[in-house]
Write an enzyme that holds these catalytic residues in place. Structure first.
Site, PDB file in Angstrom:
ATOM      1  CG  HIS A  93      10.268  12.783   3.214  1.00 56.41           C
ATOM      2  ND1 HIS A  93      10.478  11.821   2.256  1.00 56.41           N
ATOM      3  CD2 HIS A  93       8.947  12.721   3.520  1.00 56.41           C
ATOM      4  CE1 HIS A  93       9.332  11.202   2.012  1.00 56.41           C
ATOM      5  NE2 HIS A  93       8.385  11.729   2.761  1.00 56.41           N
TER       6      HIS A  93
ATOM      7  CE  LYS B 220      11.127  -2.433   6.182  1.00 51.39           C
ATOM      8  NZ  LYS B 220      12.147  -3.483   6.281  1.00 51.39           N
TER       9      LYS B 220
END
Lengths: 326, 194
Positions: free
Chosen positions: B36, B103
Protein backbone atom coordinates in the site's frame (compact mmCIF):
# COMPACT_ATOMS: atom_id res chain seq x y z
CA UNK A 1 -34.97 -24.32 10.69
CA UNK A 2 -32.47 -26.83 9.36
CA UNK A 3 -30.14 -27.98 12.09
CA UNK A 4 -26.52 -28.29 11.11
CA UNK A 5 -24.70 -31.37 12.28
CA UNK A 6 -21.18 -31.99 13.56
CA UNK A 7 -18.58 -31.70 10.82
CA UNK A 8 -17.25 -34.97 9.53
CA UNK A 9 -13.63 -35.01 10.67
CA UNK A 10 -10.96 -37.53 9.75
CA UNK A 11 -10.85 -40.60 11.97
CA UNK A 12 -8.47 -40.84 14.88
CA UNK A 13 -6.77 -43.65 12.95
CA UNK A 14 -6.02 -41.26 10.09
CA UNK A 15 -4.67 -38.66 12.53
CA UNK A 16 -2.46 -41.34 14.13
CA UNK A 17 -1.23 -42.57 10.75
CA UNK A 18 0.09 -39.07 9.96
CA UNK A 19 1.97 -38.83 13.26
CA UNK A 20 5.63 -37.77 13.21
CA UNK A 21 6.14 -39.81 16.38
CA UNK A 22 7.39 -43.35 15.63
CA UNK A 23 4.68 -45.96 16.37
CA UNK A 24 6.68 -47.72 19.08
CA UNK A 25 7.82 -44.50 20.79
CA UNK A 26 7.62 -44.82 24.59
CA UNK A 27 8.32 -42.21 27.23
CA UNK A 28 10.78 -43.61 29.77
CA UNK A 29 9.89 -41.55 32.83
CA UNK A 30 12.27 -43.57 35.02
CA UNK A 31 15.09 -41.79 33.16
CA UNK A 32 13.99 -38.14 33.18
CA UNK A 33 17.54 -36.97 32.45
CA UNK A 34 17.58 -38.96 29.21
CA UNK A 35 14.03 -38.07 28.12
CA UNK A 36 13.76 -36.20 24.81
CA UNK A 37 10.49 -34.30 24.39
CA UNK A 38 11.27 -32.92 20.91
CA UNK A 39 9.31 -35.44 18.80
CA UNK A 40 6.19 -35.71 21.01
CA UNK A 41 6.03 -31.90 21.18
CA UNK A 42 6.46 -31.61 17.39
CA UNK A 43 3.49 -33.96 16.99
CA UNK A 44 1.53 -31.88 19.53
CA UNK A 45 2.11 -28.79 17.37
CA UNK A 46 1.13 -30.63 14.18
CA UNK A 47 -2.21 -31.72 15.63
CA UNK A 48 -2.99 -28.36 17.23
CA UNK A 49 -2.54 -26.25 14.08
CA UNK A 50 -4.99 -28.21 11.94
CA UNK A 51 -7.65 -29.58 14.27
CA UNK A 52 -9.82 -27.78 16.81
CA UNK A 53 -10.73 -29.41 20.15
CA UNK A 54 -14.01 -31.33 20.08
CA UNK A 55 -15.64 -29.14 22.76
CA UNK A 56 -14.96 -25.99 20.70
CA UNK A 57 -16.44 -27.56 17.55
CA UNK A 58 -19.48 -28.69 19.53
CA UNK A 59 -19.96 -25.16 20.86
CA UNK A 60 -19.78 -23.68 17.34
CA UNK A 61 -22.38 -26.22 16.11
CA UNK A 62 -24.71 -25.68 19.09
CA UNK A 63 -24.60 -21.91 18.65
CA UNK A 64 -25.02 -22.18 14.89
CA UNK A 65 -28.27 -23.99 15.52
CA UNK A 66 -29.53 -21.14 17.69
CA UNK A 67 -29.07 -18.56 14.91
CA UNK A 68 -31.89 -17.84 12.45
CA UNK A 69 -31.57 -19.96 9.31
CA UNK A 70 -30.14 -17.99 6.40
CA UNK A 71 -28.90 -15.16 8.63
CA UNK A 72 -25.43 -13.68 8.27
CA UNK A 73 -24.58 -15.14 11.67
CA UNK A 74 -25.64 -18.68 10.67
CA UNK A 75 -23.86 -18.42 7.32
CA UNK A 76 -20.68 -17.15 8.97
CA UNK A 77 -20.67 -19.97 11.52
CA UNK A 78 -21.20 -22.39 8.59
CA UNK A 79 -18.13 -20.90 6.91
CA UNK A 80 -16.16 -21.49 10.12
CA UNK A 81 -17.36 -25.12 10.30
CA UNK A 82 -16.42 -25.69 6.68
CA UNK A 83 -12.97 -24.28 7.45
CA UNK A 84 -12.64 -26.67 10.41
CA UNK A 85 -13.41 -29.65 8.14
CA UNK A 86 -11.03 -28.55 5.37
CA UNK A 87 -8.07 -27.81 7.65
CA UNK A 88 -8.45 -31.19 9.33
CA UNK A 89 -8.79 -33.01 6.02
CA UNK A 90 -5.77 -31.30 4.41
CA UNK A 91 -3.72 -31.14 7.65
CA UNK A 92 -3.27 -27.44 6.84
CA UNK A 93 -3.27 -24.54 9.30
CA UNK A 94 -6.81 -23.59 10.42
CA UNK A 95 -5.69 -19.95 10.28
CA UNK A 96 -2.64 -18.41 8.64
CA UNK A 97 -1.96 -16.66 11.96
CA UNK A 98 -0.61 -19.56 13.98
CA UNK A 99 -0.25 -17.19 16.88
CA UNK A 100 1.94 -16.72 19.89
CA UNK A 101 2.95 -20.20 20.99
CA UNK A 102 2.38 -20.83 24.69
CA UNK A 103 3.27 -24.00 26.63
CA UNK A 104 2.48 -25.13 30.17
CA UNK A 105 4.69 -28.01 31.36
CA UNK A 106 3.65 -29.88 34.52
CA UNK A 107 6.28 -32.39 35.54
CA UNK A 108 7.60 -34.48 38.46
CA UNK A 109 10.82 -33.84 40.40
CA UNK A 110 13.91 -34.67 38.35
CA UNK A 111 13.07 -33.16 34.95
CA UNK A 112 15.60 -30.57 33.83
CA UNK A 113 13.62 -27.48 32.89
CA UNK A 114 16.60 -26.09 31.00
CA UNK A 115 16.83 -29.18 28.79
CA UNK A 116 13.05 -29.43 28.36
CA UNK A 117 13.06 -25.82 27.20
CA UNK A 118 15.78 -26.54 24.63
CA UNK A 119 13.77 -29.52 23.33
CA UNK A 120 10.52 -27.56 23.10
CA UNK A 121 12.29 -24.70 21.28
CA UNK A 122 13.80 -27.22 18.87
CA UNK A 123 10.32 -28.65 18.14
CA UNK A 124 8.92 -25.15 17.50
CA UNK A 125 11.79 -24.29 15.12
CA UNK A 126 11.26 -27.56 13.26
CA UNK A 127 7.48 -27.03 13.02
CA UNK A 128 8.18 -23.54 11.63
CA UNK A 129 10.59 -24.96 9.03
CA UNK A 130 7.83 -27.40 8.00
CA UNK A 131 5.38 -24.45 7.56
CA UNK A 132 3.05 -25.77 10.26
CA UNK A 133 3.75 -22.54 12.11
CA UNK A 134 4.13 -19.10 10.54
CA UNK A 135 7.24 -17.24 11.75
CA UNK A 136 5.47 -14.93 14.19
CA UNK A 137 8.27 -13.63 16.37
CA UNK A 138 9.85 -10.33 15.28
CA UNK A 139 12.28 -7.91 16.89
CA UNK A 140 10.08 -5.20 18.41
CA UNK A 141 11.69 -2.00 17.17
CA UNK A 142 13.20 -3.06 13.84
CA UNK A 143 10.47 -5.55 12.91
CA UNK A 144 13.23 -7.97 11.85
CA UNK A 145 11.97 -11.56 11.62
CA UNK A 146 14.52 -14.28 12.42
CA UNK A 147 12.15 -16.68 10.63
CA UNK A 148 12.18 -19.48 13.19
CA UNK A 149 9.81 -18.26 15.92
CA UNK A 150 12.72 -17.88 18.35
CA UNK A 151 13.39 -14.91 20.60
CA UNK A 152 17.18 -15.33 20.78
CA UNK A 153 17.91 -13.05 23.74
CA UNK A 154 15.45 -13.31 26.58
CA UNK A 155 13.92 -16.52 25.24
CA UNK A 156 10.53 -14.88 25.59
CA UNK A 157 9.06 -16.76 22.62
CA UNK A 158 7.84 -19.45 22.57
CA UNK A 159 6.36 -18.81 26.02
CA UNK A 160 7.00 -21.77 28.35
CA UNK A 161 5.58 -22.06 31.88
CA UNK A 162 6.92 -24.81 34.15
CA UNK A 163 5.36 -26.29 37.26
CA UNK A 164 6.84 -29.13 39.30
CA UNK A 165 4.22 -31.33 40.91
CA UNK A 166 3.72 -34.50 42.94
CA UNK A 167 2.19 -36.73 40.22
CA UNK A 168 4.62 -38.96 38.28
CA UNK A 169 3.39 -38.22 34.72
CA UNK A 170 4.24 -35.25 32.50
CA UNK A 171 1.53 -33.01 31.01
CA UNK A 172 2.28 -30.41 28.36
CA UNK A 173 -0.47 -28.03 27.27
CA UNK A 174 -0.14 -25.85 24.20
CA UNK A 175 -2.11 -22.81 23.09
CA UNK A 176 -1.79 -20.96 19.77
CA UNK A 177 -3.13 -17.47 20.30
CA UNK A 178 -3.52 -15.20 17.27
CA UNK A 179 -2.55 -11.54 17.23
CA UNK A 180 -6.02 -10.17 16.50
CA UNK A 181 -7.54 -11.64 19.64
CA UNK A 182 -4.51 -10.87 21.80
CA UNK A 183 -4.89 -7.20 20.87
CA UNK A 184 -8.39 -6.96 22.39
CA UNK A 185 -7.49 -8.32 25.84
CA UNK A 186 -7.93 -5.83 28.70
CA UNK A 187 -6.98 -5.31 32.35
CA UNK A 188 -9.07 -3.30 34.82
CA UNK A 189 -8.31 -1.95 38.28
CA UNK A 190 -11.27 -1.86 40.61
CA UNK A 191 -12.95 0.35 41.62
CA UNK A 192 -13.39 1.69 38.08
CA UNK A 193 -15.46 4.84 38.31
CA UNK A 194 -16.13 5.21 34.57
CA UNK A 195 -18.01 1.87 34.61
CA UNK A 196 -19.45 2.24 38.10
CA UNK A 197 -17.63 -1.00 38.88
CA UNK A 198 -16.92 -1.73 42.55
CA UNK A 199 -14.74 -4.34 44.23
CA UNK A 200 -17.16 -7.25 44.00
CA UNK A 201 -18.49 -9.77 41.50
CA UNK A 202 -20.90 -7.12 40.16
CA UNK A 203 -17.89 -4.94 39.40
CA UNK A 204 -16.12 -7.83 37.67
CA UNK A 205 -19.23 -8.36 35.55
CA UNK A 206 -19.15 -4.76 34.34
CA UNK A 207 -15.48 -5.08 33.35
CA UNK A 208 -16.20 -8.20 31.29
CA UNK A 209 -19.20 -6.58 29.56
CA UNK A 210 -17.07 -3.53 28.78
CA UNK A 211 -14.17 -5.60 27.41
CA UNK A 212 -16.34 -7.68 25.09
CA UNK A 213 -18.26 -4.62 23.84
CA UNK A 214 -15.02 -2.80 23.08
CA UNK A 215 -13.64 -5.89 21.31
CA UNK A 216 -16.65 -6.05 18.91
CA UNK A 217 -15.76 -8.61 16.20
CA UNK A 218 -12.07 -7.64 16.13
CA UNK A 219 -10.88 -10.66 18.08
CA UNK A 220 -12.60 -12.98 15.55
CA UNK A 221 -15.83 -13.59 17.45
CA UNK A 222 -17.44 -15.74 18.73
CA UNK A 223 -14.66 -15.66 21.29
CA UNK A 224 -13.88 -17.48 24.49
CA UNK A 225 -13.21 -15.14 27.41
CA UNK A 226 -10.63 -16.07 30.03
CA UNK A 227 -11.00 -13.96 33.17
CA UNK A 228 -8.77 -13.76 36.26
CA UNK A 229 -10.04 -11.96 39.32
CA UNK A 230 -7.15 -10.73 41.50
CA UNK A 231 -3.45 -11.55 41.35
CA UNK A 232 -1.00 -8.84 40.32
CA UNK A 233 -0.79 -7.35 36.83
CA UNK A 234 1.40 -10.20 35.57
CA UNK A 235 -0.10 -13.24 37.31
CA UNK A 236 -3.63 -12.01 36.56
CA UNK A 237 -3.01 -11.90 32.81
CA UNK A 238 -1.16 -15.22 32.96
CA UNK A 239 -4.09 -16.92 34.69
CA UNK A 240 -6.59 -15.34 32.28
CA UNK A 241 -4.90 -17.31 29.49
CA UNK A 242 -4.35 -20.53 31.40
CA UNK A 243 -8.06 -20.67 32.27
CA UNK A 244 -8.84 -20.91 28.52
CA UNK A 245 -7.27 -24.40 28.60
CA UNK A 246 -10.41 -25.59 30.44
CA UNK A 247 -12.82 -27.47 28.18
CA UNK A 248 -16.01 -25.59 27.29
CA UNK A 249 -19.05 -27.13 28.94
CA UNK A 250 -17.15 -28.37 32.01
CA UNK A 251 -18.31 -26.78 35.26
CA UNK A 252 -16.24 -24.26 37.19
CA UNK A 253 -15.17 -26.00 40.45
CA UNK A 254 -16.49 -22.97 42.36
CA UNK A 255 -20.33 -23.08 42.22
CA UNK A 256 -20.58 -19.31 42.66
CA UNK A 257 -18.28 -18.71 39.67
CA UNK A 258 -20.00 -21.46 37.68
CA UNK A 259 -23.32 -19.62 37.95
CA UNK A 260 -21.52 -16.37 37.13
CA UNK A 261 -19.97 -17.84 33.96
CA UNK A 262 -23.36 -19.10 32.74
CA UNK A 263 -25.06 -15.79 33.43
CA UNK A 264 -22.31 -13.79 31.69
CA UNK A 265 -22.36 -16.05 28.63
CA UNK A 266 -26.12 -15.58 28.31
CA UNK A 267 -25.95 -11.83 28.84
CA UNK A 268 -23.08 -11.28 26.38
CA UNK A 269 -25.03 -13.23 23.79
CA UNK A 270 -27.76 -10.55 23.94
CA UNK A 271 -25.32 -7.77 22.91
CA UNK A 272 -25.91 -8.48 19.22
CA UNK A 273 -22.26 -8.32 18.14
CA UNK A 274 -22.40 -11.78 16.57
CA UNK A 275 -19.87 -13.81 14.56
CA UNK A 276 -17.13 -11.51 13.15
CA UNK A 277 -19.14 -8.55 14.46
CA UNK A 278 -21.73 -8.83 11.66
CA UNK A 279 -24.59 -8.85 14.17
CA UNK A 280 -26.37 -11.91 15.53
CA UNK A 281 -26.75 -13.85 18.73
CA UNK A 282 -23.43 -15.68 19.11
CA UNK A 283 -20.83 -13.27 20.46
CA UNK A 284 -19.04 -15.70 22.79
CA UNK A 285 -18.79 -19.49 22.99
CA UNK A 286 -18.05 -19.32 26.70
CA UNK A 287 -16.72 -17.36 29.65
CA UNK A 288 -14.14 -19.00 31.95
CA UNK A 289 -13.35 -17.36 35.27
CA UNK A 290 -10.73 -17.97 37.94
CA UNK A 291 -10.34 -16.29 41.32
CA UNK A 292 -6.90 -15.58 42.81
CA UNK A 293 -5.67 -13.89 45.98
CA UNK A 294 -4.49 -10.28 45.72
CA UNK A 295 -2.75 -7.46 47.54
CA UNK A 296 -5.31 -5.67 49.76
CA UNK A 297 -4.77 -2.41 47.90
CA UNK A 298 -5.07 -3.90 44.37
CA UNK A 299 -8.06 -5.50 42.69
CA UNK A 300 -7.32 -6.39 39.07
CA UNK A 301 -9.65 -8.00 36.58
CA UNK A 302 -7.70 -9.42 33.64
CA UNK A 303 -9.54 -10.47 30.49
CA UNK A 304 -7.99 -12.52 27.68
CA UNK A 305 -9.96 -12.95 24.47
CA UNK A 306 -9.47 -16.18 22.52
CA UNK A 307 -10.71 -16.28 18.92
CA UNK A 308 -13.25 -18.90 17.76
CA UNK A 309 -10.31 -20.88 16.39
CA UNK A 310 -9.23 -21.81 19.93
CA UNK A 311 -6.27 -24.02 19.18
CA UNK A 312 -5.15 -25.85 22.30
CA UNK A 313 -4.25 -29.41 23.22
CA UNK A 314 -2.70 -31.50 26.01
CA UNK A 315 0.10 -34.01 25.59
CA UNK A 316 0.15 -36.58 28.41
CA UNK A 317 3.12 -38.87 29.08
CA UNK A 318 2.15 -41.61 31.56
CA UNK A 319 4.60 -43.47 33.83
CA UNK A 320 3.64 -46.58 31.81
CA UNK A 321 5.32 -44.93 28.81
CA UNK A 322 2.10 -44.28 26.90
CA UNK A 323 1.62 -41.04 25.01
CA UNK A 324 -1.81 -39.44 24.64
CA UNK A 325 -3.02 -36.27 22.89
CA UNK A 326 -6.21 -34.82 24.39
CA UNK B 1 -26.47 -14.53 -1.80
CA UNK B 2 -25.45 -12.46 -4.81
CA UNK B 3 -22.72 -13.61 -7.19
CA UNK B 4 -20.47 -10.80 -8.39
CA UNK B 5 -17.73 -11.04 -11.00
CA UNK B 6 -14.83 -8.82 -11.94
CA UNK B 7 -14.55 -6.48 -13.75
CA UNK B 8 -17.20 -4.88 -11.53
CA UNK B 9 -19.12 -1.91 -12.88
CA UNK B 10 -19.97 1.12 -10.77
CA UNK B 11 -23.70 0.28 -11.13
CA UNK B 12 -23.23 -3.11 -9.47
CA UNK B 13 -21.37 -1.50 -6.55
CA UNK B 14 -24.01 1.20 -6.08
CA UNK B 15 -26.59 -1.57 -5.82
CA UNK B 16 -24.82 -3.13 -2.81
CA UNK B 17 -25.58 -2.10 0.75
CA UNK B 18 -24.20 -2.98 4.16
CA UNK B 19 -25.18 -6.43 5.33
CA UNK B 20 -25.36 -7.96 1.83
CA UNK B 21 -23.64 -11.30 1.52
CA UNK B 22 -21.87 -11.91 -1.77
CA UNK B 23 -19.87 -14.60 -3.55
CA UNK B 24 -17.01 -13.01 -5.47
CA UNK B 25 -15.64 -14.45 -8.70
CA UNK B 26 -12.70 -13.25 -10.75
CA UNK B 27 -9.52 -11.29 -10.21
CA UNK B 28 -8.22 -10.28 -6.81
CA UNK B 29 -4.85 -8.65 -6.02
CA UNK B 30 -3.31 -9.22 -2.59
CA UNK B 31 -1.62 -6.30 -0.91
CA UNK B 32 -0.87 -5.24 2.63
CA UNK B 33 1.44 -2.81 4.42
CA UNK B 34 4.49 -2.48 2.13
CA UNK B 35 2.37 -2.80 -1.00
CA UNK B 36 0.00 0.00 0.00
CA UNK B 37 2.85 2.35 0.82
CA UNK B 38 4.42 1.44 -2.56
CA UNK B 39 1.17 2.02 -4.50
CA UNK B 40 0.76 5.49 -3.01
CA UNK B 41 4.38 6.60 -3.28
CA UNK B 42 5.28 5.07 -6.68
CA UNK B 43 1.91 4.75 -8.41
CA UNK B 44 3.33 2.23 -10.92
CA UNK B 45 1.54 2.07 -14.28
CA UNK B 46 1.87 -1.71 -14.59
CA UNK B 47 -0.59 -2.12 -11.70
CA UNK B 48 -3.31 -0.09 -13.43
CA UNK B 49 -4.72 -2.79 -15.74
CA UNK B 50 -4.51 -5.34 -12.91
CA UNK B 51 -6.46 -3.27 -10.42
CA UNK B 52 -8.94 -1.50 -12.69
CA UNK B 53 -12.47 -2.50 -11.55
CA UNK B 54 -10.92 -5.42 -9.65
CA UNK B 55 -10.57 -6.08 -5.91
CA UNK B 56 -7.73 -5.70 -3.38
CA UNK B 57 -7.34 -8.26 -0.58
CA UNK B 58 -5.54 -7.51 2.72
CA UNK B 59 -3.91 -10.89 3.22
CA UNK B 60 -0.48 -12.41 3.84
CA UNK B 61 -0.97 -15.96 2.59
CA UNK B 62 0.81 -19.21 3.40
CA UNK B 63 1.80 -20.36 -0.12
CA UNK B 64 3.23 -23.53 -1.64
CA UNK B 65 5.67 -23.46 -4.57
CA UNK B 66 5.36 -26.65 -6.61
CA UNK B 67 8.10 -28.47 -8.51
CA UNK B 68 6.69 -27.48 -11.92
CA UNK B 69 7.00 -23.83 -10.84
CA UNK B 70 3.34 -23.08 -10.16
CA UNK B 71 2.07 -21.62 -6.90
CA UNK B 72 -0.92 -22.49 -4.74
CA UNK B 73 -2.43 -21.02 -1.58
CA UNK B 74 -2.44 -23.13 1.60
CA UNK B 75 -4.00 -20.73 4.08
CA UNK B 76 -5.24 -17.28 3.14
CA UNK B 77 -7.56 -15.52 5.58
CA UNK B 78 -7.88 -11.73 5.96
CA UNK B 79 -5.58 -9.56 8.04
CA UNK B 80 -6.65 -6.46 9.99
CA UNK B 81 -7.40 -3.68 7.49
CA UNK B 82 -7.14 -0.54 9.58
CA UNK B 83 -3.34 -0.46 9.10
CA UNK B 84 -3.94 0.57 5.48
CA UNK B 85 -6.20 3.48 6.41
CA UNK B 86 -3.57 6.16 5.57
CA UNK B 87 -3.21 4.76 2.01
CA UNK B 88 -6.50 3.13 1.04
CA UNK B 89 -8.43 6.18 -0.19
CA UNK B 90 -5.58 7.22 -2.50
CA UNK B 91 -5.25 3.67 -3.86
CA UNK B 92 -9.01 3.40 -4.52
CA UNK B 93 -9.01 6.65 -6.49
CA UNK B 94 -5.76 6.13 -8.39
CA UNK B 95 -6.63 2.66 -9.65
CA UNK B 96 -10.47 2.67 -9.65
CA UNK B 97 -10.57 -0.37 -7.39
CA UNK B 98 -14.14 -1.64 -6.79
CA UNK B 99 -13.64 -3.58 -3.60
CA UNK B 100 -11.36 -3.96 -0.61
CA UNK B 101 -11.40 -7.30 1.21
CA UNK B 102 -10.17 -7.47 4.78
CA UNK B 103 -11.09 -7.78 8.41
CA UNK B 104 -12.28 -5.33 11.07
CA UNK B 105 -13.45 -2.46 8.85
CA UNK B 106 -11.79 0.86 8.02
CA UNK B 107 -12.08 4.54 8.88
CA UNK B 108 -13.79 7.69 7.70
CA UNK B 109 -11.25 8.57 4.99
CA UNK B 110 -11.71 5.20 3.30
CA UNK B 111 -15.47 5.40 3.71
CA UNK B 112 -15.51 8.73 1.88
CA UNK B 113 -13.37 7.30 -0.94
CA UNK B 114 -15.72 4.30 -1.28
CA UNK B 115 -18.53 6.76 -1.94
CA UNK B 116 -16.52 8.89 -4.34
CA UNK B 117 -15.06 6.06 -6.44
CA UNK B 118 -17.94 3.61 -6.20
CA UNK B 119 -16.46 0.77 -4.18
CA UNK B 120 -17.29 -1.43 -1.17
CA UNK B 121 -15.41 -2.80 1.82
CA UNK B 122 -15.92 -6.55 1.81
CA UNK B 123 -15.40 -8.45 5.05
CA UNK B 124 -14.01 -12.00 4.96
CA UNK B 125 -14.35 -14.49 7.81
CA UNK B 126 -11.29 -14.17 10.05
CA UNK B 127 -9.65 -17.47 10.86
CA UNK B 128 -11.12 -19.24 7.83
CA UNK B 129 -7.71 -19.47 6.14
CA UNK B 130 -8.10 -23.04 4.91
CA UNK B 131 -11.54 -22.47 3.35
CA UNK B 132 -10.60 -19.19 1.70
CA UNK B 133 -7.44 -20.76 0.23
CA UNK B 134 -9.67 -23.50 -1.22
CA UNK B 135 -11.71 -20.83 -3.05
CA UNK B 136 -8.57 -19.49 -4.73
CA UNK B 137 -8.78 -21.33 -8.04
CA UNK B 138 -5.56 -20.12 -9.59
CA UNK B 139 -2.52 -18.08 -8.74
CA UNK B 140 -2.15 -16.10 -11.98
CA UNK B 141 1.02 -14.18 -11.21
CA UNK B 142 3.06 -12.60 -8.46
CA UNK B 143 4.75 -9.19 -8.56
CA UNK B 144 7.46 -7.77 -6.28
CA UNK B 145 7.98 -11.17 -4.66
CA UNK B 146 11.73 -10.75 -4.23
CA UNK B 147 11.50 -7.14 -3.16
CA UNK B 148 8.69 -7.47 -0.59
CA UNK B 149 8.81 -11.13 0.48
CA UNK B 150 5.97 -13.62 0.18
CA UNK B 151 3.46 -12.26 2.76
CA UNK B 152 3.71 -8.71 1.32
CA UNK B 153 3.98 -9.42 -2.42
CA UNK B 154 1.25 -8.57 -4.99
CA UNK B 155 -0.28 -12.00 -5.57
CA UNK B 156 -2.70 -11.92 -8.49
CA UNK B 157 -5.29 -14.63 -8.07
CA UNK B 158 -8.59 -15.86 -9.44
CA UNK B 159 -11.25 -16.70 -6.90
CA UNK B 160 -14.45 -18.68 -7.20
CA UNK B 161 -17.43 -18.10 -4.89
CA UNK B 162 -15.30 -16.27 -2.35
CA UNK B 163 -17.73 -15.63 0.57
CA UNK B 164 -17.87 -12.00 1.75
CA UNK B 165 -20.11 -9.59 3.62
CA UNK B 166 -20.47 -5.94 2.58
CA UNK B 167 -19.72 -4.10 5.81
CA UNK B 168 -19.02 -0.64 4.31
CA UNK B 169 -20.90 0.45 1.21
CA UNK B 170 -20.65 3.29 -1.30
CA UNK B 171 -23.47 5.23 0.39
CA UNK B 172 -21.63 5.95 3.65
CA UNK B 173 -23.08 2.95 5.49
CA UNK B 174 -21.01 0.92 7.94
CA UNK B 175 -22.17 -2.30 9.59
CA UNK B 176 -19.29 -1.90 12.06
CA UNK B 177 -20.69 1.43 13.27
CA UNK B 178 -24.27 0.11 13.41
CA UNK B 179 -23.32 -2.96 15.47
CA UNK B 180 -21.00 -0.95 17.74
CA UNK B 181 -23.78 1.52 18.56
CA UNK B 182 -26.52 -1.03 19.19
CA UNK B 183 -24.26 -3.31 21.27
CA UNK B 184 -23.03 -0.38 23.35
CA UNK B 185 -26.63 0.61 24.09
CA UNK B 186 -27.41 -2.97 25.17
CA UNK B 187 -24.23 -3.14 27.30
CA UNK B 188 -25.30 0.05 29.11
CA UNK B 189 -28.70 -1.51 29.76
CA UNK B 190 -27.08 -4.63 31.22
CA UNK B 191 -24.67 -2.59 33.33
CA UNK B 192 -27.56 -0.60 34.78
CA UNK B 193 -28.94 -3.83 36.26
CA UNK B 194 -27.22 -5.70 39.10
Amino acid sequence: MTACSMPNLTSLGTVESRSVLPKDWKADLSDLAGLDLTQPVLELIRRTTSRLPQDVIEAVVANRNLEAEGSRAANTLDTMLENITLADDHVSPLCQDTGTIIFWVRHPFGLSQRRAKEQIRKAVAEATAKSWLRPNCVESLSGRNPGNNMDPFLEGHPVIHFEEREEPGIEISIMLKGGGCENVGAQYRLPEASLGAGRDLGGVRKCILDAVTKAQGQGCSPGILGVAIGGDRVTGYERSKEVILRKLGTPNPDPKLDAFERRLTEEINTLGIGPMGYGGRTTVLGVLVSEMFRHPASFFVSVSYMCWSSRRMDLVLEPSGSVAYR
Amino acid sequence: MKRISTPISEDVIRGLKVGDEILLNGRVVLSRDIGHKFMVEKKPDWLKPLLHEAVIYHCGPVVAHHEDGHWSFVSAGPTTSIREEPYQADVLETYTVRGVIGKGGMGRKTSDALGKVGACYLHATGGAGALLAERVKRVVDVKMLEEFGSPEAFWIIEVEDFPLVVTMDSHGGSLHEDVAQSSLARAKELMASK
